[in-house]
Design a protein around this motif. Structure first.
Motif, mmCIF file in Angstrom:
data_model
loop_
_atom_site.group_PDB
_atom_site.id
_atom_site.type_symbol
_atom_site.label_atom_id
_atom_site.label_comp_id
_atom_site.label_asym_id
_atom_site.label_seq_id
_atom_site.Cartn_x
_atom_site.Cartn_y
_atom_site.Cartn_z
ATOM 1 N N ALA A 171 33.626 -9.178 -58.249
ATOM 2 C CA ALA A 171 34.317 -10.405 -58.647
ATOM 3 C C ALA A 171 35.076 -10.064 -59.925
ATOM 4 C CB ALA A 171 33.331 -11.542 -58.897
ATOM 5 N N PRO A 172 36.340 -9.650 -59.813
ATOM 6 C CA PRO A 172 37.077 -9.224 -61.004
ATOM 7 C C PRO A 172 37.280 -10.376 -61.998
ATOM 8 C CG PRO A 172 38.174 -8.496 -58.987
ATOM 9 C CD PRO A 172 37.126 -9.492 -58.588
ATOM 10 N N LYS A 173 36.969 -10.106 -63.257
ATOM 11 C CA LYS A 173 37.250 -11.057 -64.330
ATOM 12 C C LYS A 173 38.470 -10.548 -65.084
ATOM 13 C CE LYS A 173 35.126 -11.359 -68.366
ATOM 14 N NZ LYS A 173 34.137 -11.624 -69.445
ATOM 15 N N ILE A 174 39.500 -11.364 -65.114
ATOM 16 C CA ILE A 174 40.796 -10.948 -65.654
ATOM 17 C C ILE A 174 41.058 -11.678 -66.965
ATOM 18 C CG2 ILE A 174 43.286 -10.952 -65.213
ATOM 19 C CD1 ILE A 174 41.771 -11.287 -62.110
ATOM 20 N N GLU A 175 41.387 -10.922 -67.997
ATOM 21 C CA GLU A 175 41.725 -11.488 -69.299
ATOM 22 C C GLU A 175 43.176 -11.147 -69.610
ATOM 23 O OE1 GLU A 175 38.308 -10.878 -72.278
ATOM 24 O OE2 GLU A 175 37.884 -9.424 -70.680
ATOM 25 N N MET A 176 43.993 -12.178 -69.762
ATOM 26 C CA MET A 176 45.392 -11.970 -70.114
ATOM 27 C C MET A 176 45.946 -13.254 -70.722
ATOM 28 S SD MET A 176 46.988 -11.786 -66.221
ATOM 29 C CE MET A 176 48.630 -11.323 -66.786
ATOM 30 N N GLY A 177 46.839 -13.104 -71.673
ATOM 31 C CA GLY A 177 47.469 -14.260 -72.291
ATOM 32 C C GLY A 177 46.502 -15.210 -72.958
ATOM 33 N N GLY A 178 45.358 -14.702 -73.404
ATOM 34 C CA GLY A 178 44.384 -15.550 -74.059
ATOM 35 C C GLY A 178 43.563 -16.406 -73.111
ATOM 36 N N ARG A 179 43.686 -16.195 -71.810
ATOM 37 C CA ARG A 179 42.903 -16.932 -70.820
ATOM 38 C C ARG A 179 42.035 -15.960 -70.033
ATOM 39 N NH1 ARG A 179 48.078 -18.178 -72.602
ATOM 40 N NH2 ARG A 179 48.640 -20.356 -72.255
ATOM 41 N N THR A 180 41.013 -16.512 -69.410
ATOM 42 C CA THR A 180 40.112 -15.708 -68.592
ATOM 43 C C THR A 180 40.023 -16.316 -67.200
ATOM 44 O OG1 THR A 180 38.812 -15.138 -70.548
ATOM 45 C CG2 THR A 180 37.810 -14.724 -68.422
ATOM 46 N N PHE A 181 40.168 -15.451 -66.189
ATOM 47 C CA PHE A 181 40.172 -15.886 -64.794
ATOM 48 C C PHE A 181 39.128 -15.081 -64.024
ATOM 49 C CE2 PHE A 181 44.362 -16.153 -66.670
ATOM 50 C CZ PHE A 181 44.811 -17.416 -66.329
ATOM 51 N N LEU A 182 38.426 -15.748 -63.120
ATOM 52 C CA LEU A 182 37.450 -15.068 -62.272
ATOM 53 C C LEU A 182 37.889 -15.179 -60.820
ATOM 54 C CD1 LEU A 182 34.657 -13.610 -62.230
ATOM 55 C CD2 LEU A 182 33.654 -15.863 -61.724
ATOM 56 N N HIS A 183 38.002 -14.037 -60.159
ATOM 57 C CA HIS A 183 38.426 -13.969 -58.762
ATOM 58 C C HIS A 183 37.185 -13.756 -57.892
ATOM 59 C CE1 HIS A 183 39.798 -11.848 -55.115
ATOM 60 N NE2 HIS A 183 40.991 -12.391 -55.295
ATOM 61 N N VAL A 184 36.823 -14.781 -57.132
ATOM 62 C CA VAL A 184 35.684 -14.677 -56.220
ATOM 63 C C VAL A 184 36.260 -14.630 -54.807
ATOM 64 C CG1 VAL A 184 33.495 -15.702 -55.483
ATOM 65 C CG2 VAL A 184 34.274 -15.989 -57.858
ATOM 66 N N GLY A 185 36.508 -13.420 -54.327
ATOM 67 C CA GLY A 185 37.242 -13.236 -53.082
ATOM 68 C C GLY A 185 36.423 -13.362 -51.829
ATOM 69 N N SER A 186 35.119 -13.569 -51.972
ATOM 70 C CA SER A 186 34.251 -13.847 -50.839
ATOM 71 C C SER A 186 33.191 -14.825 -51.323
ATOM 72 C CB SER A 186 33.588 -12.567 -50.321
ATOM 73 O OG SER A 186 32.786 -12.851 -49.185
ATOM 74 N N ALA A 187 32.696 -15.670 -50.429
ATOM 75 C CA ALA A 187 31.834 -16.779 -50.824
ATOM 76 C C ALA A 187 30.405 -16.318 -51.097
ATOM 77 C CB ALA A 187 31.840 -17.863 -49.754
ATOM 78 N N GLY A 188 30.276 -15.552 -52.173
ATOM 79 C CA GLY A 188 28.978 -15.086 -52.623
ATOM 80 C C GLY A 188 29.050 -14.776 -54.103
ATOM 81 N N PHE A 189 27.907 -14.552 -54.726
ATOM 82 C CA PHE A 189 27.911 -14.210 -56.145
ATOM 83 C C PHE A 189 26.611 -13.513 -56.505
ATOM 84 C CE2 PHE A 189 25.881 -18.288 -55.787
ATOM 85 C CZ PHE A 189 24.889 -18.320 -56.767
#
Length: 281
Positions: A171-189
């Motif tokens: 689940a890639p966590k992306i930090e850019m432009g002062g924001r943080t995004f989490l990509h959950v590309g499949s329904a699991g964690f």
């Protein structure tokens, strides 16, 4: 959140490109996650040895422009199929699993992948950091994870769909432009991996959400996300026609997951954008 025409220079733009594909843009830096542009039909996919649609990939890459990095969450066909061709159109980093490295090697591109095993933080470019959090693939078919295991080193391209094994899931966590995004590309964690991982925006895969206990409520609680973007529910076995709505995959139940999120996290903003729709944060 801002409309695109009102966005300032510090706005992070995210475009959904179908399946789990996202394009993140901030100023002159661009990151792709799980790009899949070929969108081949079921007959070609499951009854032949399909090859990527090079023309479609080239059109999209020309439209996007220079890419800082391409991140792949796992190696099922709808996440990794186009990557060997895409590598021909970018010098940016390609980040993913050992299975992705095998796929690239089979296509004569050995050494192109920054191989991750879970927890690494990659400086994708001066303004983009990606942390490859370990994750779990959803149980979407008969309660099972489709095509488990690693892509085989003995496989012969062009590969069959069943050769695109899941590999390690991130689940890639992306930090850019002062924001943080989490990509959950499949329904699991992976609850342990998510501990302490805060995120402003979470992109949540819809298909399979009913089969994962605690999904998506625990993800929202642990990350503290205030915005949820639902994705990967489009029928990626069909080509997308610009300006038209693409149908959803069977049994996605978008209304059901929206209702569940509203019941568990009533203050969270829920977005359900279509393909090629831009979001600005």
């Amino acid at each position: 959140m801002l409309k695109n025409e009102d966005a300032m220079d510090d706005t992070v733009r995210v475009r959904l490109t179908g399946a789990a594909g996202l394009v993140f843009s901030f100023r002159d830096e661009t990151l792709l996650v799980d790009p899949y542009y070929s969108r081949l039909g079921k007959w070609r996919l499951f009854f032949s040895r399909p090859v990527p649609d090079k023309a479609a990939i080239r059109r999209q890459m020309d439209k996007i422009g220079p890419v800082s990095a391409v991140v792949v969450s796992h190696t099922h066909f709808d996440h990794a199929f186009d990557i060997p061709v895409m590598a021909e159109y970018t010098r940016g980093k390609i980040v993913g699993s050992r299975s992705l490295d095998t796929l690239m090697t089979l296509h004569g591109k050995k050494g192109r992948v920054t191989v991750c095993r879970g927890g690494e933080t990659i400086q994708a470019s001066p303004g983009i950091r990606v942390t490859m959090l370990p994750s779990v693939h959803g149980r979407v078919l008969f309660g099972l994870v489709p095509y488990p295991g690693e892509i085989g080193k003995e496989a012969m391209p062009p590969l069959r769909v069943r050769d695109y094994r899941v590999g390690q899931v991130f689940a890639p966590k992306i930090e850019m432009g002062g924001r943080t995004f989490l990509h959950v590309g499949s329904a699991g964690f992976d609850e342990k991996a998510l501990a302490g991982q805060r995120s402003d925006v979470v992109f949540l895969c819809v298909p399979g959400w009913k089969r994962m206990k605690g999904y998506p409520g625990k993800i929202l609680t642990m990350t503290g996300a205030r915005t949820v973007v639902l994705f990967h529910q489009d029928d990626f076995f069909r080509p997308h026609e610009p300006g038209k709505t693409t149908g959803t995959v069977p049994m996605a139940d978008v209304e059901g997951i929206v209702k569940k999120i509203r019941g568990e996290a009533p203050d969270v903003t829920i977005l359900t954008p279509g393909i090629d729709e831009d979001l600005c944060f």
